[in-house]
Design a protein around this motif. Structure first.
Motif, short mmCIF file in Angstrom:
data_model
loop_
_atom_site.label_atom_id
_atom_site.label_comp_id
_atom_site.label_asym_id
_atom_site.label_seq_id
_atom_site.Cartn_x
_atom_site.Cartn_y
_atom_site.Cartn_z
N ARG A 4 0.85 -1.19 0.00
CA ARG A 4 0.00 0.00 0.00
C ARG A 4 0.89 1.24 0.00
NH1 ARG A 4 -3.50 0.67 4.94
NH2 ARG A 4 -2.57 2.68 5.34
N ASN A 5 0.70 2.09 -1.00
CA ASN A 5 1.46 3.33 -1.11
C ASN A 5 0.51 4.49 -0.83
OD1 ASN A 5 3.07 5.49 -1.71
ND2 ASN A 5 3.43 4.94 -3.84
N ASP A 6 0.61 5.09 0.36
CA ASP A 6 -0.23 6.23 0.73
C ASP A 6 0.38 7.56 0.31
OD1 ASP A 6 -2.19 4.63 1.90
OD2 ASP A 6 -1.14 4.58 3.82
N ALA A 7 1.57 7.54 -0.26
CA ALA A 7 2.26 8.77 -0.67
C ALA A 7 1.59 9.38 -1.90
CB ALA A 7 3.73 8.47 -0.97
N ALA A 8 1.87 10.65 -2.11
CA ALA A 8 1.31 11.37 -3.25
C ALA A 8 2.14 11.19 -4.52
CB ALA A 8 1.19 12.86 -2.92
N GLU A 9 3.20 10.37 -4.44
CA GLU A 9 4.02 10.11 -5.63
C GLU A 9 4.29 8.62 -5.77
OE1 GLU A 9 7.58 12.40 -5.19
OE2 GLU A 9 8.23 11.31 -3.43
N ALA A 10 4.51 8.20 -7.00
CA ALA A 10 4.77 6.79 -7.29
C ALA A 10 6.12 6.37 -6.71
CB ALA A 10 4.74 6.55 -8.79
N ASP A 11 6.27 5.07 -6.49
CA ASP A 11 7.51 4.51 -5.97
C ASP A 11 7.82 3.26 -6.80
OD1 ASP A 11 9.72 4.03 -4.36
OD2 ASP A 11 8.62 4.21 -2.49
N ILE A 46 5.09 0.97 -8.22
CA ILE A 46 4.09 1.09 -7.16
C ILE A 46 3.42 2.46 -7.34
CG2 ILE A 46 3.68 1.00 -4.67
CD1 ILE A 46 4.90 -1.61 -5.81
N PRO A 47 2.21 2.50 -7.90
CA PRO A 47 1.55 3.79 -8.16
C PRO A 47 1.23 4.55 -6.87
CG PRO A 47 0.43 1.98 -9.30
CD PRO A 47 1.42 1.37 -8.36
N GLU A 48 1.16 5.87 -6.99
CA GLU A 48 0.82 6.70 -5.85
C GLU A 48 -0.61 6.47 -5.40
OE1 GLU A 48 -0.37 9.07 -9.44
OE2 GLU A 48 1.42 7.96 -8.92
N SER A 49 -0.83 6.54 -4.10
CA SER A 49 -2.17 6.45 -3.48
C SER A 49 -2.93 5.21 -3.92
CB SER A 49 -2.99 7.71 -3.79
OG SER A 49 -2.29 8.86 -3.38
N LYS A 50 -2.24 4.09 -4.10
CA LYS A 50 -2.90 2.84 -4.52
C LYS A 50 -2.32 1.67 -3.76
CE LYS A 50 -4.45 4.11 -8.99
NZ LYS A 50 -5.75 4.48 -9.05
N THR A 51 -3.03 0.54 -3.86
CA THR A 51 -2.56 -0.73 -3.31
C THR A 51 -2.21 -1.63 -4.49
OG1 THR A 51 -3.93 -0.50 -1.35
CG2 THR A 51 -3.21 -2.72 -1.90
N LYS A 84 11.93 5.18 -3.22
CA LYS A 84 11.72 6.40 -2.44
C LYS A 84 11.38 6.11 -0.98
CE LYS A 84 10.24 8.90 -6.49
NZ LYS A 84 9.13 9.37 -7.27
N GLY A 85 10.72 5.00 -0.72
CA GLY A 85 10.27 4.66 0.63
C GLY A 85 11.32 4.02 1.51
N GLY A 86 12.49 3.70 0.94
CA GLY A 86 13.56 3.09 1.72
C GLY A 86 13.30 1.62 2.00
N THR A 87 13.92 1.13 3.05
CA THR A 87 13.83 -0.29 3.41
C THR A 87 12.77 -0.50 4.47
OG1 THR A 87 16.17 -0.59 2.90
CG2 THR A 87 15.13 -2.27 4.29
N LYS A 88 11.91 -1.47 4.25
CA LYS A 88 10.85 -1.84 5.20
C LYS A 88 11.01 -3.31 5.53
CE LYS A 88 8.81 2.14 4.37
NZ LYS A 88 9.02 3.26 5.20
N GLU A 89 10.95 -3.65 6.80
CA GLU A 89 10.97 -5.05 7.23
C GLU A 89 9.55 -5.60 7.14
OE1 GLU A 89 13.76 -6.84 8.28
OE2 GLU A 89 14.92 -5.10 7.68
N THR A 90 9.41 -6.81 6.64
CA THR A 90 8.09 -7.43 6.54
C THR A 90 8.19 -8.92 6.86
OG1 THR A 90 6.11 -7.65 5.17
CG2 THR A 90 8.22 -7.97 4.06
N GLU A 91 7.13 -9.46 7.38
CA GLU A 91 7.09 -10.88 7.70
C GLU A 91 6.55 -11.65 6.50
OE1 GLU A 91 4.33 -13.07 10.69
OE2 GLU A 91 6.13 -12.44 11.79
N VAL A 92 7.22 -12.74 6.17
CA VAL A 92 6.84 -13.59 5.04
C VAL A 92 6.48 -14.97 5.60
CG1 VAL A 92 7.66 -14.72 2.94
CG2 VAL A 92 8.38 -12.38 3.47
#
Length: 98
Positions: A4-11, A46-51, A84-92
């Motif tokens: 989920r990208n809540d930012a106003a710009e694509a990533d 990853i489009p802006e403001s989309k999942t 743009k969002g950097g590194t995020k840890e996620t559980e797989v």
């Protein structure tokens, strides 16, 4: 994986690092002439403001050369790196079904 990208710009998803795999390859499914085929890509948009949902028949990541036997139901923490969002840890969670 759902992103989920809540930012106003694509990533863009640039890479995934998991402790149990030597490589992670980003793919898309090409539906040109003939049967659908996987094609390796440099990043996943990853489009802006989309999942964005990664699925086996669209954008997806394949973890290759696993270092241990993966057991259905096991969980691991992986690092997901965005442009743009950097590194995020996620559980797989390991699952036999897509």
């Amino acid at each position: 994986m759902t992103i989920r990208n809540d930012a106003a710009e694509a990533d863009a998803l640039l890479r995934i690092r998991c402790p149990f795999a030597n490589f992670a390859v980003k793919h898309t499914v090409d539906r040109g002439e003939g049967a659908p085929a996987m094609r390796e890509i440099k990043s996943i948009p990853i489009p802006e403001s989309k999942t964005t949902e990664l699925k086996h028949d669209g954008y997806h990541v394949m973890l290759l050369q696993t270092r241990q036997k993966l057991v259905d139901g096991e969980t691991f923490t992986c690092a997901v790196v965005f442009q743009k969002g950097g590194t995020k840890e996620t559980e797989v969670q390991v699952s036999r079904t897509p």
